[in-house]
Design a protein around this motif. Structure first.
Motif, PDB file in Angstrom:
ATOM      1  N   ALA A 193      -6.052   0.764 -11.608  1.00 31.40           N
ATOM      2  CA  ALA A 193      -7.173   1.250 -12.429  1.00 31.40           C
ATOM      3  C   ALA A 193      -6.728   2.417 -13.317  1.00 31.40           C
ATOM      4  N   HIS A 194      -5.926   3.299 -12.768  1.00 26.56           N
ATOM      5  CA  HIS A 194      -5.451   4.449 -13.568  1.00 26.56           C
ATOM      6  C   HIS A 194      -4.607   3.989 -14.746  1.00 26.56           C
ATOM      7  N   THR A 225     -13.231   5.029  -2.402  1.00 32.40           N
ATOM      8  CA  THR A 225     -12.754   4.284  -1.231  1.00 32.40           C
ATOM      9  C   THR A 225     -11.835   3.124  -1.613  1.00 32.40           C
ATOM     10  N   ALA A 226     -11.509   3.002  -2.905  1.00 26.78           N
ATOM     11  CA  ALA A 226     -10.656   1.893  -3.353  1.00 26.78           C
ATOM     12  C   ALA A 226      -9.283   1.976  -2.699  1.00 26.78           C
ATOM     13  N   SER A 227      -8.646   0.829  -2.567  1.00 28.93           N
ATOM     14  CA  SER A 227      -7.306   0.760  -1.975  1.00 28.93           C
ATOM     15  C   SER A 227      -6.292   1.476  -2.870  1.00 28.93           C
ATOM     16  N   PRO A 228      -5.135   1.845  -2.306  1.00 30.32           N
ATOM     17  CA  PRO A 228      -4.102   2.492  -3.128  1.00 30.32           C
ATOM     18  C   PRO A 228      -3.704   1.629  -4.330  1.00 30.32           C
ATOM     19  N   PRO A 236       0.798  -1.229   0.000  1.00 27.85           N
ATOM     20  CA  PRO A 236       0.000   0.000   0.000  1.00 27.85           C
ATOM     21  C   PRO A 236       0.833   1.283   0.000  1.00 27.85           C
ATOM     22  N   ALA A 237       1.895   1.335   0.803  1.00 36.16           N
ATOM     23  CA  ALA A 237       2.709   2.558   0.856  1.00 36.16           C
ATOM     24  C   ALA A 237       3.405   2.815  -0.487  1.00 36.16           C
ATOM     25  N   LEU A 238       3.860   1.761  -1.147  1.00 33.87           N
ATOM     26  CA  LEU A 238       4.482   1.920  -2.465  1.00 33.87           C
ATOM     27  C   LEU A 238       3.444   2.403  -3.467  1.00 33.87           C
TER      28      LEU A 238
END
Length: 190
Positions: free
Chosen positions: A185-186, A176-179, A144-146
């Motif tokens: 998705a992008h 609300t999607a996760s990082p 997640p942090a990366l």
């Protein structure tokens, strides 16, 4: 004592973290995986790995070369030899980027800051690491942090001009999607 906002990670830190993530994914690749489909349209895993090999070579050159070629260098490696070379290139890549290089690199008609190329390199390494994980069935998530630290790189440098040639259409996801989900998705990944 009050402190200001945290400084975003630099290219070398992003490269280190992306290589660590992708290295873990590559450790799970087996010969029987090489003909599997990947999230990258029309590429099996071996073709993706050859692309990654070429990209790592280019990102190493970006640390010191005055200019980069836009033409890919095809890899003739077969089987697991390409995985071994990717691991070697990933280890040596960081050596090229320490200390963190400065200045610009010519790319076609553009002069791009090395810091930007390093950050984009970290994004590519991470995304293709995730692609490899999907092809092997490991489903290893992007930390997640990366994903959060790579989000500004993706947001600012993956644009409609890159679609559909380099990236698929952006996928709609809830706020609300996760990082990881937002990053993937992008870049057109589901």
């Amino acid at each position: 004592m009050a402190t200001g906002p945290a400084r975003p990670p630099g290219a070398v830190e992003l490269l280190e973290r992306s290589i660590a993530y992708t290295g873990g994914v590559l450790a799970e690749v087996r010969a029987e995986h090489l003909d599997r489909a990947t999230p990258c349209a029309q590429w099996d895993l071996l073709a993706l790995l050859r692309h990654m090999d070429d990209s790592l070579d280019a990102f190493a050159a970006a640390a010191s070369a005055p200019a980069l070629s836009l033409a890919p260098s095809p890899s003739g490696l077969e089987g697991m030899a390409v995985v071994d070379r990717i691991r070697w290139r990933a280890c040596t890549l960081l050596g090229h980027w320490h200390p963190e290089p400065v200045g610009s690199v010519g790319l076609g008609d553009l002069a791009l800051p090395r810091e930007l190329l390093g950050a984009v390199g970290a994004l590519e390494i991470t995304l293709h690491g995730w692609d490899v994980a999907q092809a092997t069935g490991s489903r290893r998530p992007i930390p997640p942090a990366l994903a959060m630290d790579l989000w500004p790189v993706a947001r600012d440098h993956v644009t409609d001009l890159d679609r559909p040639a380099r990236f698929g259409a952006e996928v709609d996801v809830p706020d609300t999607a996760s990082p990881q989900t937002r990053l993937l998705a992008h870049t057109g990944r589901r």
